[in-house]
Design an enzyme around this catalytic site. Structure first.
Site, PDB file in Angstrom:
ATOM      1  N   GLY A 158      19.144  12.262 -70.450  1.00 47.69           N
ATOM      2  CA  GLY A 158      19.511  11.078 -71.215  1.00 47.69           C
ATOM      3  C   GLY A 158      18.511  10.633 -72.248  1.00 47.69           C
ATOM      4  N   THR A 168      20.261  16.657 -76.424  1.00 53.13           N
ATOM      5  CA  THR A 168      21.466  17.149 -77.078  1.00 53.13           C
ATOM      6  C   THR A 168      21.633  16.500 -78.440  1.00 53.13           C
ATOM      7  OG1 THR A 168      22.423  17.289 -74.872  1.00 53.13           O
ATOM      8  CG2 THR A 168      23.921  17.531 -76.716  1.00 53.13           C
ATOM      9  N   HIS A 188      13.420  -9.983 -46.202  1.00 55.89           N
ATOM     10  CA  HIS A 188      12.892  -8.733 -46.741  1.00 55.89           C
ATOM     11  C   HIS A 188      12.540  -8.888 -48.233  1.00 55.89           C
ATOM     12  CE1 HIS A 188      12.959  -4.180 -47.046  1.00 55.89           C
ATOM     13  NE2 HIS A 188      13.103  -4.520 -48.317  1.00 55.89           N
ATOM     14  N   GLU A 189      13.473  -9.434 -48.972  1.00 58.23           N
ATOM     15  CA  GLU A 189      13.241  -9.549 -50.420  1.00 58.23           C
ATOM     16  C   GLU A 189      12.146 -10.570 -50.728  1.00 58.23           C
ATOM     17  OE1 GLU A 189      14.328  -7.379 -52.373  1.00 58.23           O
ATOM     18  OE2 GLU A 189      15.837  -6.504 -51.045  1.00 58.23           O
ATOM     19  N   HIS A 202       8.832  -8.988 -50.333  1.00 55.65           N
ATOM     20  CA  HIS A 202       8.444  -8.261 -51.545  1.00 55.65           C
ATOM     21  C   HIS A 202       7.888  -9.223 -52.595  1.00 55.65           C
ATOM     22  CE1 HIS A 202       9.913  -4.279 -50.707  1.00 55.65           C
ATOM     23  NE2 HIS A 202      11.187  -4.630 -50.601  1.00 55.65           N
TER      24      HIS A 202
END
Ligand code: ADP
Ligand code: MG
Ligand code: ZN
Length: 623
Positions: free
Chosen positions: A212, A216, A434-435, A438
């Site tokens: 990406g 091409t 959990h988040e 973080h």
């Protein structure tokens, strides 16, 4: 560019002719088996015929291979005078007939008519061909081309025309690659100049980079700039079905290309045929075929060397380390152009290109978007702008707003929002803690990233929630402390689960994967371990920018291997402890933010900043 595919689909009319021919053939066959009404005469047993001959009652007989037809001398009233019987093998018959004075004759050997003969030669092969064509059309692998033309190259040919031409202006953020390729354009445009001075024009250019990033697109732009035809084929299309077909296709492709020279052949996914022959030992099947194809490609590349009509082979791969060394030798793909993910200014330029294609609100700040999309490739950015436009259209707005772009970033990052995926309440609670784990650790760690958003709305296939960290500045270098901070942040989620619930769930698998990867790179690639010293234990296959991961290790002694493992383990353990200490220290904050996010599902912006501001580092833990 106008796309044109070599197409030899049989026309509809041809199909009709085939059908007629088949019908005719079938009729002919059937007619052979129908009884002929003109030859209907009463049949009698052979013994009766002999009796009649013996009693001198037969006047004449006409003998053919499958019947004897005869006329009686005297008949009773109303009885037929002509009868027929089936001959049996009888050597004495002529003698017997002669004895009894029967006039007899045999039919001349049957001569099939000319037409019958001709048809019997023509029809079966025709039927064969029709059947073949049927299968050829059904084996739709190559669309129009099938079994009959399996050695034909499937390359599509683009001939640049004015309105659809791709140029270098359509590609942004890959300036070094553009500079290198501009030279190729020059070769194609004025080969005489190089020939005059005796310079050898490069034959092969290998574009190397993650998916990406515009490989091409770049090669199309080369064709567009030079105004030459462009053959495009994927490496995997060479290798199919029959051994030897790939090699024949390569030959065919170069044949075609030489006719259209100067031109460009672009082989996408070169690794499909160019895999290292040594490295692919033991792969089951298809090996011979690939090797033959590769050898043919090498031969062709060695073969053509027209000075004034160059055929330049461009190829793309995202696994350069797997390529056969023979491909990279001088005279083959001796030029390698790195097409990497764009940096901040590159992303801005790519966004500019695609923003022109949609209607943007005046106030939209693309710089901000470029900042938030670190790591995006060109294709992701194109996709991002399109997503934003779709969002605006869905809301019946006529212009794309900043909010659409922001939302689109999240969509591209984490996959489309899955409203249908519902978390159970207890799961939601785990995800929330959990988040937030973080977020708190991430907020306190160095490394120039700030936590911008916490969400427990599930997205995509695997992410149940996520914490979005945005870099405040573009960074190319990370210090050891930054990386340790990143590992601790990644482990923050799991650590929070441990502290609050006393157990861990499967949700942290991806975090652990990434954390371990970073630790391994620190030791093996960046030489950041004190005990092991500044040695690179990983072999650099040139694939770091592809997010490598499975780099093979240099040959090391068992003791060193153990030491490396111990160091990696040590780094992760240390970060884990750090995360645990930080979260225990900020336990109340962890609870309160988690409660809040359970209510609101998403916290971002100033709200989040205010909440995280009250977090503190425990004593003895360095930031
Ligand atoms: P690759 O071949 O490297 O996988 P492509 O060239 O197929 O990538 O890129 C896919 C699409 O992404 C392109 O058609 C283009 O729309 C967009 N794109 C990718 N890289 C760029 C770039 N550097 N500049 C502009 N557009 C890009
Ligand atoms: Mg591509
Ligand atoms: Zn996590």
């Amino acid at each position: 560019m106008a796309i044109r595919q070599d197409d030899n689909r049989p026309s509809r009319r041809f199909g009709l002719i085939n059908l007629l021919l088949i019908g005719f053939g079938v009729l002919l066959l059937v007619s052979n088996f129908l009884p002929n009404p003109a030859t209907q005469v009463p049949r009698v047993p052979y013994s009766l015929f002999i009796d009649q001959v013996n009693s001198d009652n037969v006047k004449r007989a006409y003998i053919t291979q499958d019947q004897i037809r005869y006329e009686l001398s005297t008949v009773e009233e109303g009885a037929p005078s002509v009868l027929a019987t089936t001959p049996i093998f009888d050597m004495d018959l002529p003698q017997r007939l002669e004895q009894h004075g029967v006039e007899f004759a045999a039919a001349p050997p049957k001569r099939p008519s000319f037409i019958t003969t001709a048809l019997s030669w023509v029809v079966p092969p025709l039927i064969f061909i029709v059947v073949l064509q049927f299968f050829a059309r059904r084996s739709g692998m190559g669309g129009a081309q099938g079994a009959l033309s399996f050695t034909k190259s499937k390359a599509k040919v683009y001939v640049p025309d004015e309105e659809s031409r791709v140029t270098f202006a359509d590609v942004a953020g890959v300036d070094e690659a553009k500079t290198e390729l501009a030279e190729i354009v020059d070769f194609l445009k004025t080969p005489e100049r190089y020939a005059a001075i005796g310079a050898r024009i490069p034959k092969g250019v290998l574009l190397v980079g993650p998916p990406g990033t515009g490989k091409t697109l770049l090669s199309k732009a080369v064709a567009g700039e030079a105004g030459v035809p462009f053959f495009i084929i994927s490496g995997s299309e060479f290798v199919e079905l029959f051994v030897g077909a790939g090699a024949a296709r390569v030959r065919d492709l170069f044949e075609e290309a030489k006719k259209k020279a100067p031109c460009i052949i672009f082989i996408d996914e070169l690794d499909a045929i160019g895999k290292s022959r040594a490295g692919s030992m033991g792969v089951v099947g298809g090996n011979d075929e690939r090797e033959q194809t590769l050898n043919q490609l090498l031969t062709e590349m060695d073969g053509f060397a027209s000075k004034d009509k160059p055929v330049i082979v461009l190829a793309a791969t995202n696994q350069p380390e797997t390529l056969d060394a023979a491909l990279l030798r001088p005279g083959r793909f001796d030029r390698q152009v790195l097409v990497d993910r764009p940096d901040l200014s590159g992303r801005k330029m790519i966004l500019d290109i695609y923003a022109k294609k949609v209607k943007l609100e005046q106030a939209v700040d693309l710089d901000k978007i470029a900042q938030a999309t670190s790591g995006f490739a060109g294709a992701d950015l194109a996709n991002l702008v399109n997503e934003a436009a779709l969002l605006a259209a869905r809301a019946y707005r006529t212009q794309v707003a900043q909010g659409d772009l922001n939302e689109a970033i999240e969509r591209v990052v984490a996959g489309l929002e899955k409203k249908s995926r519902v978390l159970q309440d207890d799961e939601k609670k785990v995800v929330a803690f959990h988040e937030v784990g973080h977020a708190i650790v991430g907020h306190l760690m160095p490394g120039g990233s700030k936590v911008a958003k916490i969400s427990i709305v599930p997205r995509g296939m695997s992410a149940l929630g996520y914490t979005l960290q945005l870099p405040t500045e573009e960074r190319f270098l990370n210090s050891k402390e930054d990386l340790e901070g990143q590992i601790a942040t990644l482990l923050g989620g799991r650590s929070a689960e441990e502290i609050v619930f006393g157990e861990v769930t499967t949700g942290a698998a991806n975090d652990l994967q990434r954390a371990t990867d970073i630790a391994e790179q620190m030791v093996g690639t960046y030489g950041m371990s004190e005990t092991l010293g500044p040695l690179a234990y990983d072999k650099q296959g040139g694939s770091r920018f592809l997010g490598g991961g499975n780099n093979p290790r240099r040959v090391v002694s068992d003791a060193t291997a153990q030491a490396i493992d111990k160091e990696v383990r040590g780094l992760v353990d240390q970060a884990h402890n750090k995360a645990l200490t930080i979260l225990r220290h900020n336990r109340e904050l962890l609870e309160s933010i988690s409660q809040k996010i359970l209510e609101k599902e998403v916290i971002e912006g100033d709200d989040l900043k205010d909440l995280l501001a009250s977090s503190t580092l425990p004593e003895g833990v360095a930031a």
